[in-house]
Design an enzyme around this catalytic site. Structure first.
Site, PDB file in Angstrom:
ATOM      1  N   GLU A 228       6.171 -22.689 -29.290  1.00 54.64           N
ATOM      2  CA  GLU A 228       6.653 -23.680 -29.445  1.00 54.64           C
ATOM      3  C   GLU A 228       4.682 -24.669 -28.693  1.00 54.64           C
ATOM      4  O   GLU A 228       4.269 -24.091 -28.653  1.00 54.64           O
ATOM      5  CB  GLU A 228       7.787 -24.451 -27.776  1.00 54.64           C
ATOM      6  CG  GLU A 228       6.474 -23.600 -26.088  1.00 54.64           C
ATOM      7  CD  GLU A 228       7.283 -24.475 -24.852  1.00 54.64           C
ATOM      8  OE1 GLU A 228       7.797 -25.845 -25.127  1.00 54.64           O
ATOM      9  OE2 GLU A 228       7.255 -23.639 -24.060  1.00 54.64           O
TER      10      GLU A 228
ATOM     11  N   GLU B 176      14.323 -30.866 -19.002  1.00 55.33           N
ATOM     12  CA  GLU B 176      12.904 -29.302 -18.799  1.00 55.33           C
ATOM     13  C   GLU B 176      11.841 -30.343 -18.064  1.00 55.33           C
ATOM     14  O   GLU B 176      11.256 -31.180 -19.108  1.00 55.33           O
ATOM     15  CB  GLU B 176      12.101 -28.939 -19.740  1.00 55.33           C
ATOM     16  CG  GLU B 176      11.634 -28.013 -18.976  1.00 55.33           C
ATOM     17  CD  GLU B 176      10.175 -26.831 -20.331  1.00 55.33           C
ATOM     18  OE1 GLU B 176       9.767 -26.045 -20.322  1.00 55.33           O
ATOM     19  OE2 GLU B 176       9.776 -27.618 -21.214  1.00 55.33           O
TER      20      GLU B 176
END
Length: 280
Positions: free
Chosen positions: A161, A258
């Site tokens: 990521e 998140e």
């Protein structure tokens, strides 16, 4: 009992809640209980242990807590170094391969036990006083190929990521990540991009272009609002529109929330069922 129990998702199956940033001051079992009370069916965690090689008892306790909660663990980070001290992964850190692969073996075992099929390996900061970027990139490429083979043995994917808020972390855009995966010669679905819309937006990436390019191939998606990395709706990002674009472009996987939140307030207080549906 948080009042979030009054703001249920209705068990929206396409949403997951990250429990490493939310309520992190609480024990894992209590976080899971609150996630269930808020209506979630799925959760994800960063590496949930204090070292790369936790005790068998700690591993069992974590696995048992997930099983007992009835929730699905849809994503798990590998060991990423000392995150509070500023580390952001060890994938590209020469000399830490033993820790990385020890955590990967544990993650694979948890994947077999819990059904988890998405594992995130943070790339790691540049370490210019010790290694050249070329050397770190070579180490990272070798490591991600090995991880891809390890996790593909259970039908799982290793994810990479982009990250914001860490100037020394070299992968900041969606293209940075896909360029790395391609240069490492990893085949989908063994390795894929974790499309974190918060990180992309905070880094100034063109989020709509990234979605158009990577929606169909994204291994996983995470969202939070900005500024502040709060619950969607608390900031200025058009997250519902971006998620709708993702769906139209072919992404069929989980969207994980998140975001940062503590027990001092109820992060779901102003988040109604319509909001959940827009993000699913």
């Amino acid at each position: 009992m948080p009042s979030s129990s009054n703001h249920s998702t209705g068990g929206v199956p396409q949403l997951a809640l990250n429990l490493s940033l939310l309520w992190k001051e609480l024990p894992v079992r209590e976080r899971l209980r609150r996630a269930t009370a808020a209506g979630f069916r799925a959760v994800e965690f960063w590496w949930p242990f204090t070292s790369a090689v936790p005790s068998p008892q700690d591993i069992d306790e974590f696995a048992d807590s997930i099983i007992d909660s009835g929730l699905s663990l849809v994503g798990l980070n590998l060991f990423a170094g000392d995150m509070p001290a500023g580390d952001r992964g060890v994938l590209s850190w020469p000399g830490r391969e033993a820790e990385l692969f020890a955590s990967a073996e544990i993650a694979r075992t948890l994947g077999v036990r819990l059904g988890t099929r998405r594992f995130n390996a943070l790339y790691g900061n540049r370490l210019p006083d010790r290694f050249t970027p070329e050397h770190q990139d070579k180490v990272a490429s070798e490591n991600v190929r090995k991880l891809a083979r390890l996790f593909s043995s259970i039908g799982a994917t290793v994810m990479i990521e982009p990250v914001s808020g860490a100037p020394a972390y070299p992968l900041k855009t969606a293209q940075d990540v896909t360029d790395f995966i391609e240069s490492a010669r990893c085949d989908a679905p063994d390795a894929g991009i974790l499309l974190d819309l918060y990180h992309l937006a905070t880094n100034g990436d063109d989020v709509e272009a990234a979605i158009a390019t990577h929606a169909k191939s994204a291994a996983h998606v995470q969202v939070a609002d900005a500024p502040g990395r709060g619950i969607p709706g608390s900031g200025e990002l058009p997250l519902a529109g971006w998620v709708q674009q993702l769906r139209r472009a072919g992404y069929r996987g989980i969207v994980a929330l998140e975001f940062v939140g503590s027990t001092e307030d109820d992060p779901f207080e102003h988040f109604d069922n319509h909001s959940w549906e827009n993000l699913a």
